[in-house]
Enzyme design. Structure first.
Site, PDB file in Angstrom:
ATOM      1  CG  HIS A   1      -1.898  -1.029   1.346  1.00 14.61           C
ATOM      2  ND1 HIS A   1      -1.847  -2.036   2.289  1.00 14.61           N
ATOM      3  CD2 HIS A   1      -3.018  -1.258   0.619  1.00 14.61           C
ATOM      4  CE1 HIS A   1      -2.890  -2.826   2.133  1.00 14.61           C
ATOM      5  NE2 HIS A   1      -3.608  -2.397   1.137  1.00 14.61           N
TER       6      HIS A   1
ATOM      7  CD  GLU B   1       1.311  -4.447 -12.397  1.00 17.44           C
ATOM      8  OE1 GLU B   1       2.250  -5.266 -12.242  1.00 17.44           O
ATOM      9  OE2 GLU B   1       1.266  -3.645 -13.341  1.00 17.44           O
ATOM     10  CE  LYS B   2      -2.182  -9.244  -2.630  1.00 15.88           C
ATOM     11  NZ  LYS B   2      -3.329 -10.177  -2.744  1.00 15.88           N
TER      12      LYS B   2
END
Ligand code: PAF
Length: 254
Positions: free
Chosen positions: A38, A149-150
């Protein structure tokens, strides 16, 4: 100082004060339990925009499993400290009733990509994600919004939704941040025991190999993972597994 905004009404007061007039807004939606992944999104937003808004809202409509919602890590004090350190201007921390003023009678529904991969195993999950993101984008009208993008399937669906509904926002995908041992950072990692975390490192390790999806799935199962799917789409390999009570997702470019 990060200003905490508890309701849409309070945000309207910020807008009325005109401090944001003519300024760019970057937006990072989250469900809290913030980690370095984050932080990388937030740092980029702070760099690229005049003001950054981060939201923390554990969105119940995207949890198909009530136990998952109940167990989702909540670390508000630490989150707020991180946001202060990163010089975030606004934290939006709303209640369910404020966001779901219609009690989820209206929802955004996608009919293709949301039905495969995680969508197949988590019915309704992406309806909840797309609906809350649509609401949040409408509240803040950011110039740019940042997604990790996870959750690559989530990123594609949100980008597609914004294009389909002509939302005037740039959706920015940010690279996965990994532990030195390879595990992708995720709020759910906090729910793994020390042993489970070490064991979980096998997931990205095997996903990255040149083997076929079927043989990666068998190997993962052989060593004790419960596997939802290992699948390739385009130049990306996606996977979801369970380690103890925790569901982990990953994707790698191939
Ligand atoms: O990725 C997440 O944390 C959530 O799915 C999101 C985008 C904040 C929507 O609740």
């Amino acid at each position: 100082m990060t200003q905490i905004i508890r309701s849409i009404h309070e945000w309207k007061e910020v807008l009325n004060s005109r401090v944001l007039s003519g300024k760019t807004i970057g937006f990072v939606p989250t469900m809290g339990a913030l980690h370095k992944g984050h932080a990388s999104l937030i740092e980029r937003s702070v760099r690229e925009n005049d003001f950054t808004v981060v939201s923390i809202f554990v969105n119940p409509t995207q949890f198909n499993d009530p136990k998952d919602l109940q167990n989702y890590p909540r670390t508000f004090e630490d989150d707020l400290k991180l946001l202060e350190d990163l010089k975030v201007d606004f934290l939006f921390y709303p209640d369910y009733a404020d966001i779901y003023n219609d009690n989820f009678k209206y929802k955004i529904n996608e009919n293709e990509l949301s039905k495969i991969l995680c969508g197949k195993f988590r019915p309704g999950h992406f309806d909840g994600v797309l609906t809350v993101v649509m609401k949040l984008l409408n509240i803040f009208r950011p110039d740019k919004a940042y997604f990790g993008e996870k959750d690559y399937q989530q990123y594609l669906l949100i980008d597609g939704m914004c294009k389909a509904f002509f939302l005037d926002v740039e959706i920015i995908p940010c690279p996965i941040v990994r532990e030195p041992e390879g595990l992708a950072l995720s709020s759910r990692n906090a729910l793994l025991t020390k042993e489970e975390k070490i064991f979980a490192q096998n997931f990205p390790r095997l996903l990255k190999t040149k083997k076929s999806c079927d043989s990666i799935k068998s190997e993962l199962e052989k060593i004790g993972f419960k596997v939802d799917y290992i699948e390739e789409i385009g130049n990306r390999r996606f996977g979801a597994v369970h380690v103890g009570k925790v569901r982990l997702i990953e994707n790698v470019e191939i």
